[in-house]
Design an enzyme around this catalytic site. Sequence first.
Site, short mmCIF file in Angstrom:
data_model
loop_
_atom_site.label_atom_id
_atom_site.label_comp_id
_atom_site.label_asym_id
_atom_site.label_seq_id
_atom_site.Cartn_x
_atom_site.Cartn_y
_atom_site.Cartn_z
N ASP A 31 0.84 -1.21 0.00
CA ASP A 31 0.00 0.00 0.00
C ASP A 31 0.87 1.26 0.00
O ASP A 31 0.34 2.36 -0.20
CB ASP A 31 -0.95 0.01 1.20
CG ASP A 31 -0.25 -0.22 2.52
OD1 ASP A 31 0.45 -1.24 2.65
OD2 ASP A 31 -0.37 0.62 3.42
N ASN A 32 2.15 1.12 0.20
CA ASN A 32 3.05 2.27 0.18
C ASN A 32 3.91 2.28 -1.08
O ASN A 32 5.00 2.86 -1.09
CB ASN A 32 3.93 2.29 1.43
CG ASN A 32 3.12 2.56 2.69
OD1 ASN A 32 2.06 3.18 2.64
ND2 ASN A 32 3.60 2.09 3.82
P1 AMP Z 1 0.85 3.93 6.93
O1 AMP Z 1 1.64 2.97 7.76
O2 AMP Z 1 0.92 5.34 7.40
O3 AMP Z 1 1.13 3.80 5.49
O4 AMP Z 1 -0.70 3.53 7.18
C1 AMP Z 1 -1.20 2.22 7.06
C2 AMP Z 1 -2.69 2.23 7.26
O5 AMP Z 1 -3.04 2.67 8.58
C3 AMP Z 1 -3.45 3.14 6.33
O6 AMP Z 1 -4.69 2.52 6.05
C4 AMP Z 1 -3.65 4.38 7.16
O7 AMP Z 1 -4.74 5.16 6.74
C5 AMP Z 1 -3.91 3.79 8.54
N1 AMP Z 1 -3.59 4.73 9.63
C6 AMP Z 1 -2.35 5.12 10.04
N2 AMP Z 1 -2.45 5.96 11.08
C7 AMP Z 1 -3.77 6.13 11.33
C8 AMP Z 1 -4.53 6.88 12.29
N3 AMP Z 1 -3.93 7.65 13.21
N4 AMP Z 1 -5.86 6.79 12.24
C9 AMP Z 1 -6.49 6.03 11.33
N5 AMP Z 1 -5.84 5.29 10.41
C10 AMP Z 1 -4.50 5.33 10.41
MG MG Z 2 0.62 4.31 3.80
#
Ligand code: AMP
Ligand code: MG
Length: 484
Positions: A253-254
Amino acid sequence: MTAATEIAFENTFVRDLEGLYQPWDAAPAPEPRLVLLNEALAHQLGLDPAVLRTPEGLGLLTGTAVPESATTVAQAYAGHQFGNYSPRLGDGRALLVGELVAPDGQRRDLHLKGSGRTPFARGGDGKAPLGPMLREYVISEAMHALGVPTTRSLAVVATGEHVMRERGPEPGALLARTASSHLRVGTFQFAAATGDTDVLRRLADHAIARHHPSCAGTDQPYLELFRRVVEAQAALIAQWMHIGFVHGVMNTDNMTISGETIDYGPCAFLDAHDPGAVYSSIDQGGRYAYGNQPGIAQWNLARFGEALLPLLADDQDEAIRLATEVLEGFADRYLAARDDGYRVKLGLPEGFDAKPVLEDLATLLAQQKPDHTLFFRRLASAARGDEGPVRALFDDPSTADDWLASWRAAGPDADAMDRVNPIYVPRNHLVESALGAAVADGDLEPLQWLLQVLAHPYEERAGYERFAQPAGPDAPPFTTFCGT
Ligand code: AMP
Ligand code: MG
Protein backbone atom coordinates in the site's frame (compact mmCIF):
# COMPACT_ATOMS: atom_id res chain seq x y z
CA MET A 1 -5.91 36.50 -7.78
CA THR A 2 -8.18 33.48 -7.45
CA ALA A 3 -9.79 33.23 -4.00
CA ALA A 4 -9.27 29.92 -2.19
CA THR A 5 -12.95 29.10 -2.59
CA GLU A 6 -12.69 29.58 -6.36
CA ILE A 7 -9.77 27.20 -6.98
CA ALA A 8 -10.78 24.79 -9.74
CA PHE A 9 -10.36 21.14 -8.89
CA GLU A 10 -10.96 18.27 -11.27
CA ASN A 11 -12.15 14.90 -10.04
CA THR A 12 -11.27 12.20 -12.55
CA PHE A 13 -10.58 9.67 -9.80
CA VAL A 14 -14.06 10.19 -8.36
CA ARG A 15 -15.62 10.26 -11.82
CA ASP A 16 -13.95 7.06 -13.06
CA LEU A 17 -13.62 4.91 -9.99
CA GLU A 18 -16.85 4.54 -8.10
CA GLY A 19 -16.42 1.68 -5.63
CA LEU A 20 -12.84 2.64 -4.81
CA TYR A 21 -13.59 5.47 -2.41
CA GLN A 22 -16.00 6.83 0.15
CA PRO A 23 -17.06 10.48 0.10
CA TRP A 24 -16.07 11.93 3.46
CA ASP A 25 -15.58 15.24 5.25
CA ALA A 26 -12.58 16.40 7.23
CA ALA A 27 -12.81 16.76 11.00
CA PRO A 28 -12.90 20.32 12.37
CA ALA A 29 -9.56 21.99 13.09
CA PRO A 30 -10.31 24.21 16.07
CA GLU A 31 -7.46 26.70 15.70
CA PRO A 32 -5.64 26.18 12.42
CA ARG A 33 -2.16 27.69 12.23
CA LEU A 34 0.08 27.50 9.17
CA VAL A 35 3.45 26.06 10.24
CA LEU A 36 5.14 25.56 6.85
CA LEU A 37 4.11 26.62 3.37
CA ASN A 38 5.99 25.57 0.25
CA GLU A 39 5.73 28.77 -1.77
CA ALA A 40 7.71 27.45 -4.73
CA LEU A 41 5.44 24.42 -5.03
CA ALA A 42 2.34 26.60 -4.65
CA HIS A 43 3.51 28.69 -7.61
CA GLN A 44 4.19 25.57 -9.65
CA LEU A 45 0.65 24.43 -8.96
CA GLY A 46 -0.69 27.79 -10.07
CA LEU A 47 -1.76 28.65 -6.51
CA ASP A 48 -1.05 31.99 -4.88
CA PRO A 49 0.78 31.52 -1.55
CA ALA A 50 -0.89 34.68 -0.20
CA VAL A 51 -4.29 33.09 -0.86
CA LEU A 52 -3.28 29.89 0.94
CA ARG A 53 -2.41 32.00 3.99
CA THR A 54 -5.93 33.48 4.28
CA PRO A 55 -8.57 31.89 6.55
CA GLU A 56 -10.18 30.43 3.40
CA GLY A 57 -6.81 29.08 2.34
CA LEU A 58 -6.48 27.36 5.71
CA GLY A 59 -10.00 26.00 5.19
CA LEU A 60 -8.72 24.33 2.03
CA LEU A 61 -5.48 23.08 3.60
CA THR A 62 -7.39 21.52 6.51
CA GLY A 63 -10.21 20.23 4.32
CA THR A 64 -12.78 22.00 6.51
CA ALA A 65 -13.93 24.46 3.83
CA VAL A 66 -13.07 23.20 0.35
CA PRO A 67 -14.12 24.86 -2.92
CA GLU A 68 -17.33 23.70 -4.56
CA SER A 69 -15.26 22.13 -7.33
CA ALA A 70 -13.70 19.67 -4.85
CA THR A 71 -15.16 16.37 -3.66
CA THR A 72 -13.30 15.05 -0.63
CA VAL A 73 -13.04 11.27 -0.53
CA ALA A 74 -11.20 8.58 1.41
CA GLN A 75 -9.56 6.21 -1.06
CA ALA A 76 -9.89 2.46 -0.64
CA TYR A 77 -6.93 0.13 -0.87
CA ALA A 78 -5.74 -3.21 0.42
CA GLY A 79 -2.15 -4.22 0.99
CA HIS A 80 0.49 -6.60 2.24
CA GLN A 81 1.93 -5.19 5.45
CA PHE A 82 5.21 -6.91 6.35
CA GLY A 83 4.10 -9.76 4.10
CA ASN A 84 0.61 -10.18 5.61
CA TYR A 85 -2.39 -9.36 3.49
CA SER A 86 -5.02 -6.88 4.78
CA PRO A 87 -8.05 -6.75 2.49
CA ARG A 88 -9.17 -3.33 3.74
CA LEU A 89 -6.70 -0.58 4.59
CA GLY A 90 -7.62 2.64 2.79
CA ASP A 91 -7.23 6.25 3.88
CA GLY A 92 -7.89 5.94 7.58
CA ARG A 93 -6.81 9.48 8.34
CA ALA A 94 -6.49 11.15 4.96
CA LEU A 95 -8.62 12.60 2.20
CA LEU A 96 -8.17 13.25 -1.46
CA VAL A 97 -9.41 16.80 -2.11
CA GLY A 98 -9.20 16.62 -5.90
CA GLU A 99 -6.82 17.14 -8.80
CA LEU A 100 -5.14 20.38 -9.83
CA VAL A 101 -4.07 20.83 -13.40
CA ALA A 102 -1.10 23.17 -13.05
CA PRO A 103 0.14 25.74 -15.57
CA ASP A 104 2.79 23.17 -16.60
CA GLY A 105 -0.11 20.96 -17.77
CA GLN A 106 0.51 18.30 -15.13
CA ARG A 107 -2.33 16.84 -13.10
CA ARG A 108 -1.62 16.44 -9.42
CA ASP A 109 -3.65 15.18 -6.48
CA LEU A 110 -4.05 17.40 -3.46
CA HIS A 111 -4.25 15.09 -0.49
CA LEU A 112 -4.56 15.83 3.23
CA LYS A 113 -3.06 13.58 5.87
CA GLY A 114 -4.33 13.91 9.45
CA SER A 115 -7.84 15.04 8.51
CA GLY A 116 -9.76 12.85 10.97
CA ARG A 117 -11.26 9.37 11.14
CA THR A 118 -12.77 7.91 7.98
CA PRO A 119 -14.67 4.65 7.36
CA PHE A 120 -11.22 3.07 6.89
CA ALA A 121 -9.85 4.22 10.25
CA ARG A 122 -10.21 0.88 12.06
CA GLY A 123 -8.77 1.49 15.56
CA GLY A 124 -6.94 4.71 14.68
CA ASP A 125 -7.82 8.22 15.78
CA GLY A 126 -7.61 9.63 12.25
CA LYS A 127 -5.16 12.29 13.40
CA ALA A 128 -1.51 13.04 12.88
CA PRO A 129 1.03 14.60 15.26
CA LEU A 130 3.00 17.65 14.16
CA GLY A 131 6.45 15.99 14.35
CA PRO A 132 5.83 13.21 11.80
CA MET A 133 4.06 15.60 9.40
CA LEU A 134 7.03 17.98 9.51
CA ARG A 135 9.29 14.98 9.02
CA GLU A 136 7.46 13.94 5.84
CA TYR A 137 7.66 17.54 4.62
CA VAL A 138 11.45 17.76 5.14
CA ILE A 139 12.33 14.37 3.73
CA SER A 140 10.03 14.49 0.71
CA GLU A 141 11.31 17.94 -0.24
CA ALA A 142 14.91 16.76 0.24
CA MET A 143 14.18 13.79 -2.03
CA HIS A 144 12.77 16.13 -4.65
CA ALA A 145 15.88 18.30 -4.52
CA LEU A 146 17.98 15.15 -4.93
CA GLY A 147 16.12 14.43 -8.16
CA VAL A 148 14.17 11.43 -6.85
CA PRO A 149 10.54 11.06 -7.98
CA THR A 150 8.39 11.70 -4.93
CA THR A 151 5.15 13.09 -3.58
CA ARG A 152 5.68 16.72 -2.56
CA SER A 153 4.72 18.69 0.50
CA LEU A 154 2.69 21.85 0.12
CA ALA A 155 1.98 22.76 3.72
CA VAL A 156 1.82 21.70 7.33
CA VAL A 157 -1.00 23.17 9.39
CA ALA A 158 -1.27 22.70 13.16
CA THR A 159 -4.88 22.06 14.13
CA GLY A 160 -4.83 23.58 17.61
CA GLU A 161 -5.74 20.29 19.29
CA HIS A 162 -3.62 17.58 20.87
CA VAL A 163 -3.37 13.97 19.81
CA MET A 164 -2.37 11.15 22.12
CA ARG A 165 0.64 9.05 21.24
CA GLU A 166 2.88 6.67 23.23
CA ARG A 167 5.04 9.54 24.42
CA GLY A 168 2.02 11.52 25.64
CA PRO A 169 -0.03 14.34 24.11
CA GLU A 170 1.45 15.94 20.99
CA PRO A 171 0.25 18.90 18.94
CA GLY A 172 -2.00 17.73 16.08
CA ALA A 173 -1.37 18.71 12.47
CA LEU A 174 -2.21 18.03 8.84
CA LEU A 175 0.13 17.62 5.91
CA ALA A 176 -1.13 18.83 2.53
CA ARG A 177 0.75 16.89 -0.11
CA THR A 178 0.67 16.55 -3.85
CA ALA A 179 1.30 13.50 -6.02
CA SER A 180 0.93 12.67 -9.66
CA SER A 181 -1.66 10.24 -8.26
CA HIS A 182 -2.30 8.21 -5.14
CA LEU A 183 -2.78 4.96 -7.06
CA ARG A 184 -0.95 2.24 -5.17
CA VAL A 185 -0.23 -1.44 -5.72
CA GLY A 186 -2.72 -1.85 -2.87
CA THR A 187 -5.39 0.01 -4.88
CA PHE A 188 -5.13 -2.71 -7.54
CA GLN A 189 -5.18 -5.43 -4.89
CA PHE A 190 -8.40 -3.93 -3.52
CA ALA A 191 -9.98 -3.67 -6.97
CA ALA A 192 -8.98 -7.25 -7.84
CA ALA A 193 -10.42 -8.53 -4.56
CA THR A 194 -13.86 -7.13 -5.44
CA GLY A 195 -13.98 -9.95 -7.99
CA ASP A 196 -15.52 -7.49 -10.45
CA THR A 197 -13.28 -7.34 -13.52
CA ASP A 198 -15.03 -4.18 -14.64
CA VAL A 199 -13.80 -2.29 -11.53
CA LEU A 200 -10.29 -3.57 -12.12
CA ARG A 201 -10.38 -2.58 -15.78
CA ARG A 202 -11.63 0.91 -15.00
CA LEU A 203 -8.79 1.31 -12.51
CA ALA A 204 -6.20 0.10 -15.01
CA ASP A 205 -7.61 2.38 -17.72
CA HIS A 206 -7.48 5.31 -15.31
CA ALA A 207 -3.85 4.50 -14.43
CA ILE A 208 -2.92 4.25 -18.11
CA ALA A 209 -4.60 7.56 -18.95
CA ARG A 210 -2.85 9.24 -16.08
CA HIS A 211 0.63 7.78 -16.11
CA HIS A 212 1.32 5.79 -19.24
CA PRO A 213 -1.03 7.02 -21.99
CA SER A 214 1.04 5.43 -24.75
CA CYS A 215 0.08 1.97 -23.43
CA ALA A 216 -3.46 2.60 -24.62
CA GLY A 217 -2.65 2.09 -28.29
CA THR A 218 -0.79 -1.21 -27.83
CA ASP A 219 -2.03 -4.80 -28.36
CA GLN A 220 -1.74 -5.61 -24.67
CA PRO A 221 -2.34 -2.32 -22.81
CA TYR A 222 -2.56 -3.90 -19.34
CA LEU A 223 0.57 -5.98 -19.79
CA GLU A 224 2.26 -2.84 -21.07
CA LEU A 225 1.06 -0.96 -17.98
CA PHE A 226 2.61 -3.66 -15.81
CA ARG A 227 5.89 -3.32 -17.73
CA ARG A 228 5.98 0.47 -17.32
CA VAL A 229 5.35 0.26 -13.58
CA VAL A 230 8.07 -2.40 -13.24
CA GLU A 231 10.46 -0.09 -15.11
CA ALA A 232 9.52 3.00 -13.10
CA GLN A 233 9.98 1.17 -9.81
CA ALA A 234 13.30 -0.36 -10.89
CA ALA A 235 14.58 3.13 -11.68
CA LEU A 236 13.22 4.55 -8.43
CA ILE A 237 14.74 1.90 -6.17
CA ALA A 238 18.12 2.34 -7.90
CA GLN A 239 17.97 6.03 -6.99
CA TRP A 240 17.15 5.20 -3.37
CA MET A 241 20.18 2.94 -3.23
CA HIS A 242 22.47 5.58 -4.73
CA ILE A 243 21.59 8.17 -2.10
CA GLY A 244 21.36 5.72 0.82
CA PHE A 245 17.62 6.10 1.41
CA VAL A 246 15.84 3.48 3.52
CA HIS A 247 12.06 3.71 3.11
CA GLY A 248 11.40 1.55 6.16
CA VAL A 249 7.86 0.41 5.41
CA MET A 250 7.68 -0.86 1.84
CA ASN A 251 4.24 -2.43 2.21
CA THR A 252 2.33 -2.83 -1.04
CA ASP A 253 0.00 0.00 0.00
CA ASN A 254 3.05 2.27 0.18
CA MET A 255 4.19 1.60 -3.40
CA THR A 256 2.86 3.80 -6.19
CA ILE A 257 1.92 3.03 -9.77
CA SER A 258 3.47 6.37 -10.83
CA GLY A 259 6.96 5.46 -9.60
CA GLU A 260 6.99 8.24 -7.00
CA THR A 261 8.21 7.62 -3.47
CA ILE A 262 5.24 7.82 -1.08
CA ASP A 263 4.41 7.65 2.64
CA TYR A 264 7.41 8.80 4.58
CA GLY A 265 7.03 7.09 7.95
CA PRO A 266 9.96 5.37 9.59
CA CYS A 267 12.37 6.23 6.76
CA ALA A 268 15.99 7.26 7.21
CA PHE A 269 19.23 8.01 5.37
CA LEU A 270 22.31 5.87 5.84
CA ASP A 271 25.20 7.24 7.78
CA ALA A 272 27.52 4.23 7.62
CA HIS A 273 27.06 2.24 4.42
CA ASP A 274 25.51 -1.01 5.61
CA PRO A 275 23.32 -3.31 3.50
CA GLY A 276 21.72 -4.57 6.74
CA ALA A 277 20.79 -1.09 8.00
CA VAL A 278 17.32 -0.98 9.59
CA TYR A 279 16.08 2.04 11.50
CA SER A 280 12.42 1.23 12.13
CA SER A 281 11.55 -0.08 15.59
CA ILE A 282 8.71 -2.17 14.12
CA ASP A 283 10.88 -3.90 11.50
CA GLN A 284 12.23 -6.53 13.87
CA GLY A 285 13.15 -9.03 11.17
CA GLY A 286 14.90 -6.47 8.96
CA ARG A 287 12.49 -7.15 6.09
CA TYR A 288 12.90 -3.57 4.82
CA ALA A 289 16.66 -3.22 5.42
CA TYR A 290 18.60 -0.98 3.01
CA GLY A 291 20.01 -3.88 1.00
CA ASN A 292 16.68 -5.73 0.82
CA GLN A 293 14.82 -2.93 -0.94
CA PRO A 294 15.28 -4.16 -4.54
CA GLY A 295 14.10 -7.67 -3.67
CA ILE A 296 11.10 -6.30 -1.76
CA ALA A 297 10.19 -4.02 -4.67
CA GLN A 298 10.13 -7.04 -6.95
CA TRP A 299 8.01 -8.97 -4.43
CA ASN A 300 5.53 -6.07 -4.30
CA LEU A 301 5.44 -5.92 -8.10
CA ALA A 302 4.59 -9.61 -8.15
CA ARG A 303 1.52 -8.74 -6.05
CA PHE A 304 0.69 -6.04 -8.60
CA GLY A 305 1.03 -8.55 -11.43
CA GLU A 306 -1.25 -10.99 -9.59
CA ALA A 307 -3.90 -8.31 -9.23
CA LEU A 308 -3.72 -7.62 -12.98
CA LEU A 309 -4.02 -11.28 -14.07
CA PRO A 310 -7.76 -11.18 -14.96
CA LEU A 311 -6.97 -8.41 -17.47
CA LEU A 312 -4.00 -10.10 -19.13
CA ALA A 313 -5.58 -13.17 -20.75
CA ASP A 314 -8.75 -15.26 -20.53
CA ASP A 315 -6.67 -18.32 -19.78
CA GLN A 316 -5.10 -18.00 -16.34
CA ASP A 317 -1.97 -19.99 -17.17
CA GLU A 318 -1.36 -17.73 -20.13
CA ALA A 319 -1.91 -14.65 -17.95
CA ILE A 320 0.60 -15.94 -15.41
CA ARG A 321 3.12 -16.68 -18.16
CA LEU A 322 2.84 -13.14 -19.54
CA ALA A 323 3.07 -11.49 -16.13
CA THR A 324 6.03 -13.60 -15.07
CA GLU A 325 7.98 -12.66 -18.15
CA VAL A 326 7.51 -8.95 -17.42
CA LEU A 327 8.27 -9.36 -13.73
CA GLU A 328 11.50 -11.17 -14.54
CA GLY A 329 12.60 -8.06 -16.39
CA PHE A 330 12.77 -6.20 -13.08
CA ALA A 331 16.18 -7.58 -12.10
CA ASP A 332 17.87 -6.58 -15.38
CA ARG A 333 16.28 -3.14 -15.31
CA TYR A 334 17.20 -2.55 -11.72
CA LEU A 335 20.79 -3.76 -12.11
CA ALA A 336 21.30 -1.65 -15.22
CA ALA A 337 19.94 1.48 -13.48
CA ARG A 338 21.93 0.76 -10.35
CA ASP A 339 25.22 0.20 -12.18
CA ASP A 340 24.75 3.11 -14.52
CA GLY A 341 24.02 5.43 -11.60
CA TYR A 342 27.08 4.25 -9.71
CA ARG A 343 29.21 4.67 -12.83
CA VAL A 344 28.06 8.30 -12.98
CA LYS A 345 28.69 8.78 -9.25
CA LEU A 346 32.23 7.52 -9.80
CA GLY A 347 32.78 10.07 -12.56
CA LEU A 348 33.37 7.44 -15.24
CA PRO A 349 32.44 8.01 -18.87
CA GLU A 350 29.46 6.49 -20.66
CA GLY A 351 30.28 3.21 -22.30
CA PHE A 352 33.05 2.48 -19.80
CA ASP A 353 32.84 -1.08 -18.49
CA ALA A 354 32.58 -0.27 -14.80
CA LYS A 355 31.49 -3.73 -13.69
CA PRO A 356 34.78 -4.88 -12.07
CA VAL A 357 35.24 -1.53 -10.29
CA LEU A 358 31.65 -1.62 -9.03
CA GLU A 359 31.86 -5.18 -7.78
CA ASP A 360 35.01 -4.44 -5.80
CA LEU A 361 33.46 -1.24 -4.49
CA ALA A 362 30.36 -3.07 -3.23
CA THR A 363 32.58 -5.46 -1.28
CA LEU A 364 34.73 -2.66 0.11
CA LEU A 365 31.75 -0.59 1.27
CA ALA A 366 29.89 -3.52 2.82
CA GLN A 367 33.01 -4.62 4.72
CA GLN A 368 34.37 -1.26 5.85
CA LYS A 369 31.09 0.70 6.21
CA PRO A 370 32.36 4.25 5.64
CA ASP A 371 29.84 7.12 5.71
CA HIS A 372 27.81 6.60 2.52
CA THR A 373 27.27 10.24 1.54
CA LEU A 374 30.76 11.51 2.40
CA PHE A 375 32.43 8.56 0.70
CA PHE A 376 31.05 9.48 -2.71
CA ARG A 377 31.37 13.22 -2.17
CA ARG A 378 35.01 13.02 -1.06
CA LEU A 379 35.96 10.75 -3.91
CA ALA A 380 36.01 13.89 -6.05
CA SER A 381 38.97 15.15 -3.99
CA ALA A 382 40.71 11.85 -4.66
CA ALA A 383 40.01 12.27 -8.37
CA ARG A 384 41.74 15.67 -8.07
CA GLY A 385 44.75 14.01 -6.44
CA ASP A 386 44.05 14.21 -2.69
CA GLU A 387 42.99 10.85 -1.28
CA GLY A 388 43.31 12.04 2.34
CA PRO A 389 39.67 13.06 2.94
CA VAL A 390 38.20 9.82 1.60
CA ARG A 391 40.80 7.61 3.30
CA ALA A 392 39.93 9.32 6.61
CA LEU A 393 36.45 7.76 6.41
CA PHE A 394 37.90 4.28 6.91
CA ASP A 395 38.91 2.80 10.27
CA ASP A 396 41.85 1.26 8.42
CA PRO A 397 42.48 3.51 5.40
CA SER A 398 44.82 1.02 3.76
CA THR A 399 41.81 -1.23 3.04
CA ALA A 400 40.68 1.34 0.44
CA ASP A 401 43.99 1.80 -1.36
CA ASP A 402 43.78 -0.96 -3.97
CA TRP A 403 40.29 0.04 -4.95
CA LEU A 404 41.19 3.75 -5.11
CA ALA A 405 44.14 2.98 -7.38
CA SER A 406 42.14 0.88 -9.82
CA TRP A 407 39.30 3.42 -9.94
CA ARG A 408 41.66 6.39 -10.43
CA ALA A 409 43.37 4.57 -13.26
CA ALA A 410 40.05 4.86 -15.13
CA GLY A 411 40.37 8.67 -15.17
CA PRO A 412 37.32 9.94 -13.22
CA ASP A 413 35.90 13.42 -13.89
CA ALA A 414 35.84 15.23 -10.53
CA ASP A 415 33.62 18.13 -11.60
CA ALA A 416 31.00 15.74 -12.98
CA MET A 417 31.09 13.89 -9.65
CA ASP A 418 30.35 17.07 -7.67
CA ARG A 419 27.20 17.54 -9.72
CA VAL A 420 25.76 14.13 -8.81
CA ASN A 421 27.08 13.28 -5.35
CA PRO A 422 25.21 15.31 -2.73
CA ILE A 423 27.04 16.82 0.20
CA TYR A 424 23.86 17.56 2.18
CA VAL A 425 21.23 14.88 2.81
CA PRO A 426 18.62 14.84 5.60
CA ARG A 427 20.82 13.11 8.10
CA ASN A 428 18.81 11.55 10.89
CA HIS A 429 20.38 13.49 13.76
CA LEU A 430 19.90 16.82 11.94
CA VAL A 431 16.26 16.10 11.18
CA GLU A 432 15.56 14.96 14.74
CA SER A 433 17.13 18.01 16.29
CA ALA A 434 15.31 20.45 13.99
CA LEU A 435 11.98 18.68 14.62
CA GLY A 436 12.63 18.71 18.36
CA ALA A 437 13.05 22.49 18.34
CA ALA A 438 9.92 22.94 16.21
CA VAL A 439 7.64 20.67 18.22
CA ALA A 440 8.91 21.07 21.79
CA ASP A 441 9.89 24.75 21.72
CA GLY A 442 7.85 26.09 18.81
CA ASP A 443 11.15 27.27 17.31
CA LEU A 444 10.99 26.85 13.54
CA GLU A 445 14.33 28.45 12.76
CA PRO A 446 16.47 25.27 12.78
CA LEU A 447 13.92 23.59 10.52
CA GLN A 448 13.88 26.52 8.09
CA TRP A 449 17.69 26.40 7.96
CA LEU A 450 17.69 22.69 7.31
CA LEU A 451 15.08 23.01 4.55
CA GLN A 452 17.12 25.72 2.93
CA VAL A 453 20.34 23.63 3.05
CA LEU A 454 18.59 20.52 1.71
CA ALA A 455 17.11 22.46 -1.20
CA HIS A 456 20.63 22.69 -2.72
CA PRO A 457 22.19 19.33 -1.93
CA TYR A 458 25.13 19.53 -4.36
CA GLU A 459 26.32 23.06 -3.59
CA GLU A 460 28.99 23.03 -0.92
CA ARG A 461 28.78 26.24 1.12
CA ALA A 462 31.13 27.80 3.66
CA GLY A 463 29.67 27.88 7.17
CA TYR A 464 27.47 24.82 6.56
CA GLU A 465 30.05 22.21 7.58
CA ARG A 466 27.95 20.74 10.37
CA PHE A 467 25.17 19.84 7.90
CA ALA A 468 27.59 17.54 6.09
CA GLN A 469 28.77 15.69 9.18
CA PRO A 470 27.60 12.29 10.43
CA ALA A 471 26.19 12.03 13.95
CA GLY A 472 29.54 11.05 15.43
CA PRO A 473 30.68 7.97 17.29
CA ASP A 474 29.08 8.91 20.64
CA ALA A 475 25.57 9.42 19.23
CA PRO A 476 23.01 6.79 20.29
CA PRO A 477 21.89 4.46 17.49
CA PHE A 478 19.10 6.10 15.51
CA THR A 479 15.65 4.48 15.56
CA THR A 480 12.44 5.61 13.91
CA PHE A 481 9.04 4.83 15.39
CA CYS A 482 5.96 4.10 13.37
CA GLY A 483 3.74 5.93 15.87
CA THR A 484 2.88 8.49 13.25
P1 AMP B 1 0.85 3.93 6.93
O1 AMP B 1 1.64 2.97 7.76
O2 AMP B 1 0.92 5.34 7.40
O3 AMP B 1 1.13 3.80 5.49
O4 AMP B 1 -0.70 3.53 7.18
C1 AMP B 1 -1.20 2.22 7.06
C2 AMP B 1 -2.69 2.23 7.26
O5 AMP B 1 -3.04 2.67 8.58
C3 AMP B 1 -3.45 3.14 6.33
O6 AMP B 1 -4.69 2.52 6.05
C4 AMP B 1 -3.65 4.38 7.16
O7 AMP B 1 -4.74 5.16 6.74
C5 AMP B 1 -3.91 3.79 8.54
N1 AMP B 1 -3.59 4.73 9.63
C6 AMP B 1 -2.35 5.12 10.04
N2 AMP B 1 -2.45 5.96 11.08
C7 AMP B 1 -3.77 6.13 11.33
C8 AMP B 1 -4.53 6.88 12.29
N3 AMP B 1 -3.93 7.65 13.21
N4 AMP B 1 -5.86 6.79 12.24
C9 AMP B 1 -6.49 6.03 11.33
N5 AMP B 1 -5.84 5.29 10.41
C10 AMP B 1 -4.50 5.33 10.41
MG1 MG C 1 0.62 4.31 3.80
